[in-house]
Write an enzyme that holds these catalytic residues in place. Structure first.
Site, PDB file in Angstrom:
ATOM      1  N   THR A  41       0.835  -1.195   0.000  1.00  0.00           N
ATOM      2  CA  THR A  41       0.000   0.000   0.000  1.00  0.00           C
ATOM      3  C   THR A  41       0.877   1.255   0.000  1.00  0.00           C
ATOM      4  O   THR A  41       2.067   1.206   0.226  1.00  0.00           O
ATOM      5  CB  THR A  41      -0.945  -0.036   1.232  1.00  0.00           C
TER       6      THR A  41
ATOM      7  N   ASN B  54      -2.680  -4.125  -2.757  1.00  0.00           N
ATOM      8  CA  ASN B  54      -2.533  -5.064  -1.643  1.00  0.00           C
ATOM      9  C   ASN B  54      -1.067  -5.414  -1.462  1.00  0.00           C
ATOM     10  O   ASN B  54      -0.308  -4.590  -0.969  1.00  0.00           O
ATOM     11  CB  ASN B  54      -3.425  -6.293  -1.787  1.00  0.00           C
TER      12      ASN B  54
ATOM     13  N   GLY C 221       0.656  -0.547   5.410  1.00  0.00           N
ATOM     14  CA  GLY C 221       1.030  -1.502   6.459  1.00  0.00           C
ATOM     15  C   GLY C 221      -0.025  -2.535   6.785  1.00  0.00           C
ATOM     16  O   GLY C 221       0.053  -3.165   7.841  1.00  0.00           O
ATOM     17  N   GLY C 222      -1.030  -2.727   5.913  1.00  0.00           N
ATOM     18  CA  GLY C 222      -2.040  -3.752   6.190  1.00  0.00           C
ATOM     19  C   GLY C 222      -2.694  -3.498   7.534  1.00  0.00           C
ATOM     20  O   GLY C 222      -3.073  -2.371   7.854  1.00  0.00           O
TER      21      GLY C 222
ATOM     22  N   ASP D  78      -8.004  -9.926   0.919  1.00  0.00           N
ATOM     23  CA  ASP D  78      -8.521  -9.201   2.090  1.00  0.00           C
ATOM     24  C   ASP D  78      -9.910  -9.678   2.511  1.00  0.00           C
ATOM     25  O   ASP D  78     -10.416  -9.283   3.555  1.00  0.00           O
ATOM     26  CB  ASP D  78      -8.538  -7.682   1.825  1.00  0.00           C
TER      27      ASP D  78
HETATM   28  N1  GLY Z   1      -4.844  -4.261   1.430  1.00  0.00           N
HETATM   29  C1  GLY Z   1      -4.515  -3.518   2.565  1.00  0.00           C
HETATM   30  C2  GLY Z   1      -5.707  -2.870   3.184  1.00  0.00           C
HETATM   31  O1  GLY Z   1      -6.694  -2.691   2.488  1.00  0.00           O
HETATM   32  O2  GLY Z   1      -5.690  -2.537   4.340  1.00  0.00           O
END
Ligand code: GLY
Length: 587
Positions: free
Chosen positions: A396, A416, A488-489, A438
């Site tokens: 991201t 992603n 950072g997910g 996700d």
């Molecule tokens: N793919 C990372 C997020 O959507 O948080």
């Protein structure tokens, strides 16, 4: 023209666009420069405009746009398209994201998250025995959701832009056509990721030549951007680009022309909460990030007597924050999903008495037993897994923009994982995302970030997968105070929380707050604190946390916070020292 008039005019134009598409009018009509609304001229309230972005090329693009008289929205759109060229690991046309805006004193939010294609199904990533097929939601065409970035940028620019659509695309087209010099970090990322795609996708054919110090040109991508510039954003969904995407995924019976035609970014009400005299404007579902951020801030506030005199990033501080995070992630796993498909109890989750009750569950002395931490609103069906090895990567990208007229954009967008699915649309030159990961492929089974989901986030055609992206803006008495976000997910909102509390609770200067240690806990794996290579948890601190009962795990990546803080009437942009970002004041 007042803003309301502009909005009306823009709405009228949007319906013309929709009608034109429905009537199959030539797209050049809707892309006609004369058809665009123009934002009204505003009075400057800040001494300058400012940006914090992921690389130097997007900083130059923004500067060019401001020099031409553009506003924060024009700059933000130019940055998005530029990063799609010069930051291909996360910048994108083939992904999606969220944008939080503050325009003429009003908050807005655009959800341009990817959607599951019509061919998607709840069990599509499971084998005959009901087990998740490893990697299927991460690599290859079937990992990709229907991209939203181009429609998001198109709608935002249409509503609030001041310059022409062609102007804001110009820098990106130039970087694609003439090339840009590859920075060493980009080569490193390419080398690290390429092995995932070997023999599975066309990644290396397009990006194998990313080598530090060389000039990297992308002629197919330049053509794609030129088409978007000439014919408007819907070209991506109904024109030649849509044909190329559908052709790319035809063999796997995946994204169709119909999926693309159906795609629309959505204007949603942002989450707004009061905290310490600030209004926190942040991301609503399908992000979990805004709710998570507000829960963290408010529970910490509720526990102020516990936090009193506890030094930042001491063992006790890390323990108390981890205790709060446990409760946030228990709620996240149970209640969060796409609000168009699942009734997310937003108001209850950020309700003050609820959060006071949740904060009171925190054990100040020792980690709460993981199994005892349940979702707080009832309906307890959260799945449990024993031990999760999180396969964490730095995904991201985020940028923060402020203009001298007091408008702001906080934008986080993504494909992603780095380089997404590794699939490049042939003839169009851009990567497709792997956002399908996700979703919860199977309730109870963790995704790329080691995060567990429930039915709220099960796969359905047309649905948007749950996200953690948290583009955030703080205002005080109606004036901009902070624009912030990060990749950072699942670390995104815990990182944004830490930067905000470092700034306002610990009164740290912005450059110190952004560089300070950040850590992360997410309920599962049990009692595990993740730390970043940039600021390791080691020595006595590590020992004391282990004595408390925590396991420490090094995550593979560092964050990349980009913020602009406004001090009086002066913007202070700060970029994260962890990566290759650039902060710039533009007068
Ligand atoms: N793919 C990372 C997020 O959507 O948080």
């Amino acid at each position: 023209m007042r803003l309301d008039d502009t909005c009306r005019w823009s709405r009228a134009m949007l319906s013309i666009v929709a009608n034109a598409v429905a009537l199959s009018l030539p797209l050049s009509f809707v892309g006609n420069e004369a058809a665009f609304a123009r934002a009204p001229v505003q009075t400057p309230v800040l001494t300058a405009s400012a940006i914090a972005v992921a690389d130097k090329y997007s900083a130059d693009a923004a500067q060019q746009i401001f020099n031409e008289g553009g506003n924060a929205i024009d700059a933000a759109v130019a940055i998005a398209f530029t990063l799609a060229v010069t930051y291909p690991e996360a910048g994108n046309l083939g992904g999606g994201g969220f944008m939080t805006l503050y325009v003429e004193g009003k908050p807005y939010f655009v959800d341009y998250r990817e959607r599951a294609p019509a061919a998607a199904s709840r069990t599509m990533y499971l084998d005959g025995k009901g087990k998740v097929v490893s990697g299927m939601s991460l690599v290859g065409e079937k990992a990709a959701g229907v991209p939203g970035t181009v429609d998001g940028m198109w709608q935002v620019h249409h509503r609030f832009g001041r310059l022409t659509w062609k102007q804001v695309l110009t820098p990106a087209i130039q970087y694609a056509r003439q090339g840009f010099e590859v920075e060493p970090q980009l080569q490193q990322v390419r080398e690290a990721e390429e092995k995932h795609y070997e023999g599975k996708t066309n990644f290396s054919r397009y990006f194998g030549a990313l080598k530090a110090g060389t000039t990297f040109k992308q002629s197919e991508l330049a053509q794609t951007l030129q088409r978007i510039a000439d014919h408007g954003g819907r070209e991506f969904y109904t024109g030649r680009i849509a044909e190329l995407i559908a052709a790319q995924t035809r063999g796997s019976k995946w994204i169709t022309r119909h999926d693309l035609q159906q795609y629309r970014a959505v204007w949603r009400q942002p989450i707004i909460a009061n905290w310490h005299g600030y209004q926190v404007i942040t991301a609503p579902p399908p992000s979990s990030g805004g709710i998570g951020l507000i829960q963290l801030l408010k529970m910490k506030e509720n526990l102020r007597s516990r936090f009193a005199d506890v030094p930042l990033n001491s063992p006790q501080y890390i323990h108390l924050v981890a205790e709060i995070e446990k409760r946030v992630f228990a709620d996240r796993a149970q209640y969060l999903g796409d609000p168009d498909y699942y009734k997310v109890p937003v108001a209850q989750l950020i309700d003050e008495p609820y959060l006071a009750k949740r904060a009171a569950e925190v054990n100040p002395k020792a980690p709460s037993d993981t199994r005892s931490v349940q979702p707080g609103l009832g309906m307890v069906t959260a799945q449990r897994v024993s031990r999760v090895t999180a396969n964490e990567r730095a995904e991201t990208t985020h940028y923060s923009v402020v203009d001298k007229w007091g408008n702001a954009v906080s934008n986080t967008y993504t494909i992603n994982g780095y380089f997404g699915s590794g699939v490049v649309v042939e003839g169009a030159g851009f990567l497709l995302n792997n956002e399908m990961d996700d979703f919860s492929s199977k309730p109870g089974v963790p995704n790329l970030y080691g995060v567990v989901g429930s039915d709220a986030n099960a796969i359905e055609p047309g649905k948007r997968p749950l996200s953690s992206m948290t583009p955030t803006i703080l205002t005080r008495n109606g004036k901009l105070a902070l624009v912030v976000g990060t990749p950072g997910g699942s670390r995104i909102f815990t990182s944004v929380f830490q930067v905000i509390t470092d700034l306002y609770d610990f009164k740290m200067p912005a450059n110190e707050a952004i560089a300070a240690m950040r850590f992360h806990h997410q309920l599962l794996p049990p009692n595990t604190i993740f730390w970043e290579p940039y600021r390791p948890i080691e020595g006595e601190l590590a020992q004391q946390l282990q004595t408390l009962g925590y396991t420490l795990e090094r995550q593979a990546f560092n964050g990349d916070v980009q913020l602009v803080k406004i001090n009086g009437d002066t913007p202070e942009p700060v970029t994260d020292p962890r990566k290759r970002g650039v902060a710039r004041v533009i007068r």
